[in-house]
Design an enzyme around this catalytic site. Structure first.
Site, short mmCIF file in Angstrom:
data_model
loop_
_atom_site.label_atom_id
_atom_site.label_comp_id
_atom_site.label_asym_id
_atom_site.label_seq_id
_atom_site.Cartn_x
_atom_site.Cartn_y
_atom_site.Cartn_z
N SER A 90 0.85 -1.19 0.00
CA SER A 90 0.00 0.00 0.00
C SER A 90 0.88 1.23 0.00
O SER A 90 1.92 1.27 0.69
CB SER A 90 -0.90 0.01 1.24
OG SER A 90 -1.75 1.14 1.24
N HIS A 94 2.35 12.19 -0.93
CA HIS A 94 1.91 13.57 -0.73
C HIS A 94 3.02 14.51 -1.22
O HIS A 94 3.95 14.81 -0.47
CB HIS A 94 1.62 13.85 0.74
CG HIS A 94 0.44 13.10 1.30
ND1 HIS A 94 -0.85 13.39 0.94
CD2 HIS A 94 0.39 12.08 2.20
CE1 HIS A 94 -1.68 12.58 1.60
NE2 HIS A 94 -0.95 11.77 2.36
N HIS A 104 -2.58 7.39 -4.41
CA HIS A 104 -2.73 6.22 -3.55
C HIS A 104 -2.82 4.98 -4.43
O HIS A 104 -3.38 5.02 -5.52
CB HIS A 104 -4.00 6.34 -2.71
CG HIS A 104 -4.48 5.02 -2.16
ND1 HIS A 104 -5.47 4.27 -2.78
CD2 HIS A 104 -4.08 4.30 -1.08
CE1 HIS A 104 -5.66 3.16 -2.09
NE2 HIS A 104 -4.84 3.15 -1.06
N VAL A 107 -2.37 -3.06 -3.55
CA VAL A 107 -2.64 -4.40 -4.10
C VAL A 107 -2.48 -5.40 -2.96
O VAL A 107 -1.54 -5.30 -2.17
CB VAL A 107 -1.73 -4.75 -5.29
CG1 VAL A 107 -2.14 -4.00 -6.54
CG2 VAL A 107 -0.26 -4.46 -4.99
N HIS A 143 -6.46 7.92 -16.05
CA HIS A 143 -7.53 6.96 -16.32
C HIS A 143 -7.23 6.09 -17.53
O HIS A 143 -7.60 4.91 -17.54
CB HIS A 143 -8.87 7.69 -16.48
CG HIS A 143 -9.55 7.96 -15.18
ND1 HIS A 143 -10.39 7.05 -14.59
CD2 HIS A 143 -9.48 9.01 -14.33
CE1 HIS A 143 -10.84 7.53 -13.45
NE2 HIS A 143 -10.30 8.72 -13.26
N HIS A 173 -20.22 11.91 4.41
CA HIS A 173 -20.52 12.99 5.35
C HIS A 173 -20.24 14.37 4.75
O HIS A 173 -20.68 15.38 5.30
CB HIS A 173 -19.74 12.81 6.65
CG HIS A 173 -18.25 12.80 6.47
ND1 HIS A 173 -17.56 11.73 5.97
CD2 HIS A 173 -17.31 13.74 6.74
CE1 HIS A 173 -16.27 11.99 5.93
NE2 HIS A 173 -16.08 13.21 6.39
#
Length: 299
Positions: A90, A94, A104, A107, A143, A173
């Site tokens: 992972s 930043h 980010h 796998v 993409h 939220h």
């Protein structure tokens, strides 16, 4: 099923990504080997206060346990109580420059075991992009690379995993997308181990080509206090998602994971404001209007 091959691949992937990031940044990652008292361990690679990356973390873990945690059985309650094994890489990056997006990727493979029964395995993976100032060419490139990673496995897979990503990286939220998405998949075991593993590998192998060209394009863009201030404000959304929603964070904390490695995804500097909204017609407002919503970036 061959978890040894998965582990070998993941360790190699971590090393490949760290090496390439060191080339871009010019700094060196700290490589921290650790053991987990309850079973397993990992290697956490961290770069703080670099030339390009304000913080970057690329973590490998291989951990085991006697009973499946609630986060792992929420969608598969029939596996509750089984022994388990989890392997994964992972990363969260930043950059310092507000024009360079946060990235980010993850796998992973999970195995649930019970005496007298065949092990139950599944793979998961994702990569997504969180810009602070949006650029259409960056979104299209990211993409398109995600789509390319899945193309060998069927025409509809990118569309399916993009939609899943848009739905997962969503702050309910706030009624906001975290960024421009990418791909996300979980519970993958069909049609067989070899194919599911190959999909995971292809996703992992395409991360650098998806992100590094964008990072190199934006990392030296001039910026001022306004851009930096907005970046730190938007980083607050990243923290909210990771601590409130992210399955990996919750799983790590529920299984007595290594806190330093789990939370190295947090940005080093961040701020919150009460009920703040960008002025209309500004680049900051454009992020919300054009980028923080699901879009079909490639055909």
């Amino acid at each position: 099923m061959n978890s040894i091959a998965v582990k070998k691949y993941l360790i190699e992937l971590q090393d490949r990504i760290v090496t390439r990031l060191e080339q871009v940044d010019g700094g060196k990652f700290l490589r921290d080997n650790w053991n987990r008292p309850d079973g397993g361990g990992g290697i956490s690679c961290i770069l703080e206060d670099g030339n390009v990356l304000e913080r970057g973390g690329v973590a490998f873990s291989h951990v085991t346990g006697d009973r499946m945690p609630p986060s792992a059985t929420a969608h598969r309650p029939e596996l509750a109580g089984r022994r388990w094994e989890a392997l994964g890489v992972s990363l969260v990056l930043h950059p310092r420059n507000p024009y360079a997006p946060t990235a980010h990727a993850n796998v992973r493979m999970f195995v649930a075991m019970k005496d007298g029964e065949a092990p139950v395995f599944w793979f998961g993976g994702s990569m997504d992009l969180t810009p602070y100032y949006g650029f259409e060419e960056d979104a299209v490139h990211f993409h398109q690379t995600c789509k390319n990673s899945l193309a060998p496995f069927g025409d509809g897979l990118y569309t399916k995993y993009k939609k899943w990503c848009d739905e997962y990286f969503y702050l309910k939220h706030r009624n906001e997308q975290r960024g421009i998405g990418g791909i996300f998949f979980d519970d993958l075991s069909e049609p067989d181990f070899a194919t599911a593993f190959a999909i995971q590998q292809s996703a992992g192998d395409h991360f650098l080509s998806a992100y590094i060209p964008i990072l190199e394009r934006r990392m030296n863009t001039p910026y001022g206090e306004r851009e930096r201030d907005f970046q730190l404000y938007r980083r607050g959304r990243y923290v909210e998602f990771n601590l409130v929603i992210d399955r990996g964070t919750i799983f790590g904390l529920q299984t007595n994971g290594r806190t330093e490695s789990i939370l190295m995804s947090m940005p080093p500097l961040v701020k919150w404001r009460y009920d703040w909204h960008p002025d209309q017609g500004t680049p900051e407002a454009e992020l919300y209007k054009k980028f923080l919503l699901p879009r079909d970036w490639v055909l």
